[in-house]
Design a protein around this motif. Structure first.
Motif, PDB file in Angstrom:
ATOM      1  N   GLU A 208       0.806  -1.212   0.000  1.00  0.00           N
ATOM      2  CA  GLU A 208       0.000   0.000   0.000  1.00  0.00           C
ATOM      3  C   GLU A 208       0.847   1.275   0.000  1.00  0.00           C
ATOM      4  O   GLU A 208       0.538   2.242  -0.675  1.00  0.00           O
ATOM      5  N   ASN A 209       1.920   1.284   0.784  1.00  0.00           N
ATOM      6  CA  ASN A 209       2.666   2.524   0.979  1.00  0.00           C
ATOM      7  C   ASN A 209       4.050   2.510   0.354  1.00  0.00           C
ATOM      8  O   ASN A 209       4.850   3.385   0.627  1.00  0.00           O
ATOM      9  N   ASN A 211       6.941   2.673  -2.663  1.00  0.00           N
ATOM     10  CA  ASN A 211       7.096   3.473  -3.884  1.00  0.00           C
ATOM     11  C   ASN A 211       7.689   2.683  -5.034  1.00  0.00           C
ATOM     12  O   ASN A 211       7.543   3.069  -6.185  1.00  0.00           O
ATOM     13  N   HIS A 236      -4.209   1.468  -3.936  1.00  0.00           N
ATOM     14  CA  HIS A 236      -3.820   2.645  -3.165  1.00  0.00           C
ATOM     15  C   HIS A 236      -2.426   3.109  -3.559  1.00  0.00           C
ATOM     16  O   HIS A 236      -2.160   4.306  -3.693  1.00  0.00           O
ATOM     17  N   MET A 237      -1.538   2.140  -3.767  1.00  0.00           N
ATOM     18  CA  MET A 237      -0.162   2.494  -4.096  1.00  0.00           C
ATOM     19  C   MET A 237      -0.084   3.206  -5.444  1.00  0.00           C
ATOM     20  O   MET A 237       0.701   4.141  -5.623  1.00  0.00           O
ATOM     21  N   GLN A 239      -2.858   4.734  -7.176  1.00  0.00           N
ATOM     22  CA  GLN A 239      -3.743   5.874  -7.420  1.00  0.00           C
ATOM     23  C   GLN A 239      -4.254   6.558  -6.169  1.00  0.00           C
ATOM     24  O   GLN A 239      -4.940   7.567  -6.256  1.00  0.00           O
ATOM     25  N   GLY A 240      -3.940   5.998  -4.998  1.00  0.00           N
ATOM     26  CA  GLY A 240      -4.535   6.530  -3.775  1.00  0.00           C
ATOM     27  C   GLY A 240      -3.775   7.699  -3.174  1.00  0.00           C
ATOM     28  O   GLY A 240      -4.207   8.287  -2.201  1.00  0.00           O
ATOM     29  N   ARG A 241      -2.588   8.013  -3.735  1.00  0.00           N
ATOM     30  CA  ARG A 241      -1.785   9.077  -3.148  1.00  0.00           C
ATOM     31  C   ARG A 241      -1.551  10.139  -4.209  1.00  0.00           C
ATOM     32  O   ARG A 241      -0.744   9.945  -5.114  1.00  0.00           O
ATOM     33  N   LEU A 244       1.697  10.911  -6.362  1.00  0.00           N
ATOM     34  CA  LEU A 244       2.673   9.846  -6.128  1.00  0.00           C
ATOM     35  C   LEU A 244       2.116   8.544  -6.697  1.00  0.00           C
ATOM     36  O   LEU A 244       1.020   8.124  -6.345  1.00  0.00           O
ATOM     37  N   ARG A 245       2.870   7.938  -7.592  1.00  0.00           N
ATOM     38  CA  ARG A 245       2.402   6.682  -8.168  1.00  0.00           C
ATOM     39  C   ARG A 245       3.525   5.664  -8.026  1.00  0.00           C
ATOM     40  O   ARG A 245       4.589   5.829  -8.615  1.00  0.00           O
ATOM     41  N   SER A 369       6.892   1.595   7.233  1.00  0.00           N
ATOM     42  CA  SER A 369       5.748   1.700   6.339  1.00  0.00           C
ATOM     43  C   SER A 369       6.247   1.633   4.899  1.00  0.00           C
ATOM     44  O   SER A 369       7.221   2.283   4.533  1.00  0.00           O
TER      45      SER A 369
END
Lengths: 748, 186
Positions: A208-209, A211, A236-237, A239-241, A244-245, A369
C-alpha cells in the motif's frame, strides 16, 4: 339478407362459440398460486428484507471477512466485510462463488460407507449414528492394541479453535500425527523469513505505501497469499496518493495478471530468479548504496554474482540489472517480494532468501511503512512434507487416516503416486463436503458443513501487522444431512469417553467456540479497547462485527542480517530441472489459477465460465506458448499438443500468449479432475501429472516448477474456448503507437 | 358455401369474445379458500386494522399473510366452537401452515413494494378494494350479487395512471421517477 332460419342459426352458432371459448379459457386457467404463511414467524426475519451475517471466507487461506446476504433462510450473495482489515469490503471471484459451494449439487448428502472395492465409488448411505460408531469403534480398537500413534489426521492448513480442538483430540487419543497439507503453501517463505528476519510467521508486505515494488513472480493480484488485501493495497499504491504513483517491476518468465499491471516486465530465464536477486544485491553493495560496516563481507559473499556474469545465465541485460539495483536503492521506501513462482523451484528457499536480503541491503525496509512489517509470531504450522507422509504410508505406520478438506491425490505430483500408497492404509475416513479423488478412495465418508453453515474462527496469517481474528458463524441452516467437523470430533470424544470427556467436555462445536471466546474475553477484558461489560455483549458484537482486531502501528523493529549466517542459504546456481535440454527443450512453469487455485474451485460453474484474465479461456485447460516459437514449430492456436515430461504426459490445446518466454510453456493448475462433481470431471488435464516427486529439501514443500518438457503436435480433436476472439487490431488503430525516433522528434 | 363461411366467421368471432370475457372478467374471481375466512367480520365488525395481521406491509416488499400462531393468538379463546375455527386449530395441531390461495398475483418481472406505498399513505383499499365488505376476498366489485369489473386490473397502464396523476392526493404530485422502467422492472 338473412332469413329467419339463418338468423337463428347464426345466433345459435354464435352462442355455442362464445360458450366454448369461455369454457376453454376456464380450462386453461393457471393453477392458483398459494400463499403459505409461517406457522410461527421467526423474530429476526422479515420476509423480503435481507439479513446480513458476518463470517469468514474459506475459499483460500487468506481469511477475508465476508458478509452473507440471507433472505428467508437462503444465502443469496456474498460480499466483503467493509470493516474487516483484510478484505476491506472487497471479495475475489472465488469468494463470490462461495454460494455455489453451499448449494452445489455435487455435495455429499448423507454419511456413506464403502461397499464395493476401494476406488470403485460404490457407497451405501448410512446414518450418522452408524458412521460415528464405526469410526469410534475403530479408534477404540486401535488404542487398545497400543497403536494410538497409527491414527493420522490430515487437514488443510486451518487455524483458530478448530485447530486447537483437533489438537486436543489427538493429544487425548495419544497420537502426535496431526498434519496439514496443501499444494499452494507458504512453508518456503516462512522458512526463508525465519532465516533472514528471525520471524516465524509470514509478515505483512506493505504494498500500500511502497514506492517501488520489485516482485519476483508474486502474482499478488490473483492468488498469492492474500490477493484481496493486496489488490486493495495495489490500488492505493498506484492511485490513492495524489502526486505519487508507486512503480512495479515484475520478474517472471510468464507474464501473470500482476505482471501485466506492472510498469516493467523482466522476462527472466526460469530458475534463475534467485541469481538475478543476488546480482542486484551485489550491485547495491558494490555501488555503495549499502552503508553497513560489514560491507566488505557482503561483497566477498556476493562476488560470484556480478551483474555481468549473472546476465549471461538469466538472459537479462547487465545494464538492466544495474538499473534495477540503483532504482531499488534510491527509491524509498522500496519493497522486494518473492512469490509462488520462485518458491516453487527445488531451491525455493534459497531464492526467497536472496530476494529477502534485497530489502535489508537497500536501506533496511523492515519494520517501516512501505516495507516489510512483521506480524506477531504464531504457533508453528503443522505442515507435513508430503514425502514423509508417503514414507509412513508405505511402511504401514498409518493405521487409520482421517482426512479433512484436503485432496492429496489430486494436488500432489503424479510421480508421488499417492493413490498407490493410500492402499496400504486399513481405514481411510474422509470428512469432506464433496466427492473428490481422495474421498473416492476412503472407506467411510462423513460429510461436513460448508463454511457458510458452520461455526468457527480464523486467526489470519499473515495479518496486516496486528492480529486479526475473524468469526465464522452459520449464515444458513445446513442444506443437507451434514455435520460440523468440530461436532464430529466432539461426538467421537463422547463415544470414546474416559480422558476425552475431561479434555473435550462440550456438547457441540458452537458451545466450545463460545466457551473459548469467553476465556479470551476474561483474559483481556481489562484492555481499554474492550468496552463491553459482559461477555454476552462482547460475543454479540463479535458476531455482528465479524471478528476482533485492534489496529495498532508497528514499532519499527530493525533487523540485522549476518553475512556468515545467511551465506549457506544463498542459491548456488540456477534451479535444477529434470529432463535434459536436448530431449526436453521447454521449461514447464505451472501456476495456481485465479479461479481454481489448486483445483478446489473447478466444481463451481461460475468459476469455470469466468474467462481467464490474461487469455480469456473458459471451461478447460490450455497451454500457454510463445506465438513466434509456435509458428516455427507449425503449431496454431487451438491445436491439441502432447506435453511430455520424463514422468508423464498430458494433452491440451495451445493458447498463443505473447507474455511467454520462447523457451517456456505454462499451464494453469486446477483442471483435469477425475472425480469432483459434474462441472469438474473430465474437463481439461491435470498438469501435476507431469511433475517429478521433487521437494525443497529444507521444508518438504512440493516444487511444481521442476521439470522440462517436450511438446508434439497431435491431431486429437480438442477445443480452445476463448471469449476474446481476436488479438489483431484489423486496422482500427485501437492502440496508438509511436517509434522512439518519432517520439524524440516530436517531444524533443 | 358462402353461408358456411359466414357461420365459421361468426363462430370464430364469438369464440374469441367468449374466451376473452372469461380472461378479462372471470379469470381471477374470488377463489374458495381452505378456510372460509371473512375480512368483513375481522376488519369491519371488529375493526381490526390491516397491519395488525399483515405485519410486514410497512416493513417489506410483501405485506405478509398472518402466521398460524397469529390466528391462534385470538382464537384460542374466541369462537372456539365455530367449525371454521376448528379447521384453524387442526392446522395448528398438525403444525402445518394454512395453504391460502393467492388472489393478487404479480408476475416475476414486476418489482412491487408494499412498504413504499404504505409509507406514502396509500390506503390498502385503493388497490385491494373495500375488503372490509367482503366475506370472501375477491378482485371484483360485486353488483347485485354478480361479480363485475375488477377493482384493480394490476396492468401496467393502471399502475402508471396512478404514478402520473393519481399520486397527487398522497404525495402532492406525480411519483418521482415513477414512470422510469427501472422503478418497477429491476
Amino acid at each position: 339478407m338473412l332469413n329467419r332460419r339463418d338468423f337463428l342459426r347464426v345466433v345459435g352458432i354464435g352462442s355455442a362459440g362464445a360458450a366454448a371459448g369461455f369454457a376453454l379459457a376456464e380450462l386453461n386457467a393457471p393453477n392458483p398460486a398459494r400463499l403459505i404463511p409461517y406457522l410461527i414467524p421467526p423474530e429476526d426475519i422479515i420476509p423480503g428484507v435481507a439479513n446480513w451475517y458476518a463470517s469468514v471466507c474459506r475459499q483460500c487461506g487468506a481469511g477475508c471477512g465476508i458478509v452473507v446476504k440471507v433472505m428467508e433462510g437462503r444465502a443469496k450473495k456474498i460480499e466483503g466485510n467493509p470493516i474487516h482489515p483484510i478484505s476491506k469490503g472487497g471479495l475475489c471471484a472465488r469468494g463470490q462463488a462461495g454460494l455455489q459451494v453451499l448449494y452445489n449439487p455435487g455435495r455429499i448428502k448423507n454419511p456413506l460407507r464403502r461397499i464395493g472395492e476401494r476406488g470403485k465409488g460404490e457407497f451405501q448411505e448410512i446414518t450418522w449414528e452408524e458412521g460415528l460408531t464405526i469410526l469410534s469403534k475403530n479408534l477404540k480398537e486401535l488404542r487398545d492394541r497400543g497403536e494410538g500413534d497409527g491414527l493420522y489426521l490430515l487437514t488443510s492448513p486451518i487455524s483458530g479453535h478448530l485447530k486447537l480442538l483437533l489438537k486436543n483430540f489427538m493429544n487425548a487419543y495419544g497420537s502426535s500425527k496431526y498434519f496439514a497439507y496443501e499444494l499452494i503453501n507458504y512453508e518456503n517463505l516462512r522458512f526463508a523469513n525465519n532465516i533472514t528476519f528471525g520471524q516465524n510467521s509470514l509478515p505483512h508486505y506493505d504494498i500500500e505505501n511502497t514506492n517501488l515494488l520489485l516482485s519476483f513472480g508474486a502474482d499478488f493480484l490473483t492468488t498469492w497469499i492474500s490477493p484481496v488485501n493486496y489488490s486493495y493495497a495495489y490500488g492505493h499504491m498506484r492511485q490513492g496518493r495524489p502526486g505519487l504513483r508507486g512503480k512495479v517491476i515484475q520478474v517472471e518468465p510468464r507474464l501473470s495478471l500482476t505482471g501485466a499491471n506492472a510498469d516493467e516486465w523482466v522476462a527472466v530465464k526460469p530458475g534463475t530468479e534467485g541469481l538475478l536477486a543476488l546480482a542486484i544485491a551485489y550491485e547495491i553493495v558494490e555501488g555503495g548504496y549499502y552503508k553497513g560496516e560489514d560491507r566488505g563481507k557482503w561483497l566477498a559473499a556476493l562476488e560470484r554474482f556480478t551483474p555481468r556474469d549473472v546476465a549471461k545465465v538469466t538472459e537479462v541485460a547487465e545494464e538492466r540489472i544495474i538499473g534495477i539495483a540503483r532504482e531499488f536503492s534510491k527509491t524509498k521506501p522500496s519493497l522486494a517480494i518473492g512469490g509462488e513462482n520462485v518458491s516453487s523451484y527445488e531451491n525455493g528457499v534459497s531464492n526467497l532468501v536472496a530476494i529477502n536480503i534485497l530489502n535489508y541491503l537497500a536501506g533496511n525496509n523492515i519494520g517501516i511503512s512501505g516495507g516489510i512489517i512483521p506480524n506477531r509470531d504464531i504457533e508453528k504450522s503443522s505442515f507435513i512434507p508430503v514425502n514423509s507422509l508417503m514414507q509412513d504410508a508405505s511402511k504401514g505406520k498409518i493405521k487409520t487416516l482421517i482426512l479433512y478438506d484436503t485432496n492429496p491425490v489430486f494436488t500432489t505430483p503424479g510421480a508421488v503416486k499417492v493413490e498407490g500408497q493410500l492402499k496400504n492404509i486399513p481405514l481411510i475416513v474422509s470428512l469432506s463436503s464433496f466427492m473428490d479423488e481422495t474421498t473416492l478412495l476412503s472407506d467411510l465418508i462423513l460429510p461436513t458443513h460448508t463454511y457458510l453453515e458452520d461455526w468457527g474462527d480464523n486467526f489470519t496469517e499473515p495479518s496486516v501487522g496486528y492480529p486479526v481474528a475473524t468469526i465464522m458463524q452459520p449464515a444458513v441452516n445446513p442444506v443437507f444431512n451434514t455435520k460440523s467437523v468440530g461436532d464430529i470430533f466432539i461426538h467421537l470424544a463422547r463415544n470414546l469417553a474416559g480422558v476425552f470427556q475431561k479434555e473435550i467436555p462440550w456438547t457441540d462445536f458452537g458451545a466450545y467456540l463460545q466457551a473459548s471466546w469467553k476465556m479470551v474475553y476474561n483474559k483481556h477484558k481489562d484492555m481499554k479497547e474492550i468496552r463491553e461489560t459482559t461477555f454476552e455483549e462482547f460475543w454479540n458484537n463479535l458476531l455482528s462485527k465479524g471478528g476482533w482486531w485492534k489496529e495498532e502501528s508497528q514499532a519499527g523493529k530493525k533487523v540485522y542480517i549476518s553475512v556468515n549466517k545467511i551465506t549457506p542459504y544463498l542459491p548456488k546456481g540456477p534451479a535444477s530441472f529434470d529432463g535434459d535440454d536436448k530431449d526436453y527443450p521447454f521449461y514447464l512453469t505451472l501456476y495456481p489459477h485465479s479461479s481454481y487455485m489448486d483445483g478446489r474451485g473447478a466444481n463451481l460453474p461460475w468459476l469455470q465460465e469466468l474467462p481467464d484474465a490474461m487469455t480469456s479461456v473458459v471451461w478447460g485447460t490450455w497451454i500457454e506458448m510463445n506465438p513466434e516459437r509456435a509458428t516455427t514449430m507449425g503449431i496454431k492456436e487451438g491445436d491439441v499438443i502432447e506435453v511430455e515430461s520424463p514422468f508423464g504426459k498430458i494433452y491440451a490445446p495451445v493458447c498463443l500468449y505473447a507474455g511467454q518466454r520462447p523457451d517456456t510453456i505454462s499451464i494453469p493448475i486446477g483442471q483435469g479432475h477425475k472425480f469432483y462433481g459434474k462441472y469438474a470431471e473430465g474437463r481439461g488435464a491435470n498438469p501435476l501429472d507431469l511433475l517429478p516427486f521433487k521437494v525443497d529439501e529444507r521444508t518438504g514443500a512440493v516444487s511444481h516448477n521442476s521439470t522440462k518438457v517436450k511438446i508434439t503436435k497431435t491431431n486429437s480433436p480438442g477445443r480452445l474456448v476463448k471469449m476474446a476472439g481476436w488479438t489483431k487490431e484489423l486496422g482500427r488503430d485501437i492502440v496508438q503507437t509511436i517509434t522512439p525516433e518519432e517520439f524524440q522528434v516530436k517531444e524533443g | 358455401m358462402k353461408r358456411f363461411l359466414l357461420y365459421l366467421t361468426v363462430a370464430i368471432i364469438t369464440f374469441t369474445i367468449g374466451y376473452n370475457i372469461n380472461l378479462i372478467y372471470f379469470s381471477d374471481r374470488a377463489p374458495e379458500q381452505p378456510i372460509n375466512f371473512s375480512h368483513k367480520v375481522h376488519a369491519a365488525d371488529n375493526s381490526i386494522p390491516c397491519l395488525y395481521c399483515h405485519i410486514y406491509a410497512d416493513k417489506s416488499t410483501i405485506s405478509g399473510v398472518p402466521s398460524v400462531q397469529k390466528c391462534m393468538g385470538c382464537h384460542k379463546i374466541i369462537k372456539t366452537d365455530s367449525p371454521e375455527i376448528q379447521k384453524v386449530v387442526s392446522y395448528w395441531e398438525k403444525k402445518e401452515p394454512i395453504p391460502w390461495i393467492k388472489v393478487y398475483n404479480l408476475p416475476d418481472y414486476v418489482y412491487f413494494s408494499h412498504k413504499r406505498h404504505v409509507k406514502a399513505s396509500v390506503p390498502c383499499q385503493r388497490c385491494h378494494g373495500d375488503v372490509a365488505k367482503m366475506d370472501r376476498i375477491t378482485r371484483q366489485t360485486v353488483i347485485f350479487g354478480v361479480p363485475f369489473l375488477r377493482v384493480s386490473p394490476l396492468k401496467m397502464g393502471w399502475c402508471l395512471d396512478c404514478h402520473k396523476n393519481g399520486a397527487k392526493e398522497f404525495i402532492g404530485g406525480p411519483v418521482r421517477n415513477g414512470t422510469d422502467c427501472w422503478t418497477c422492472h429491476k
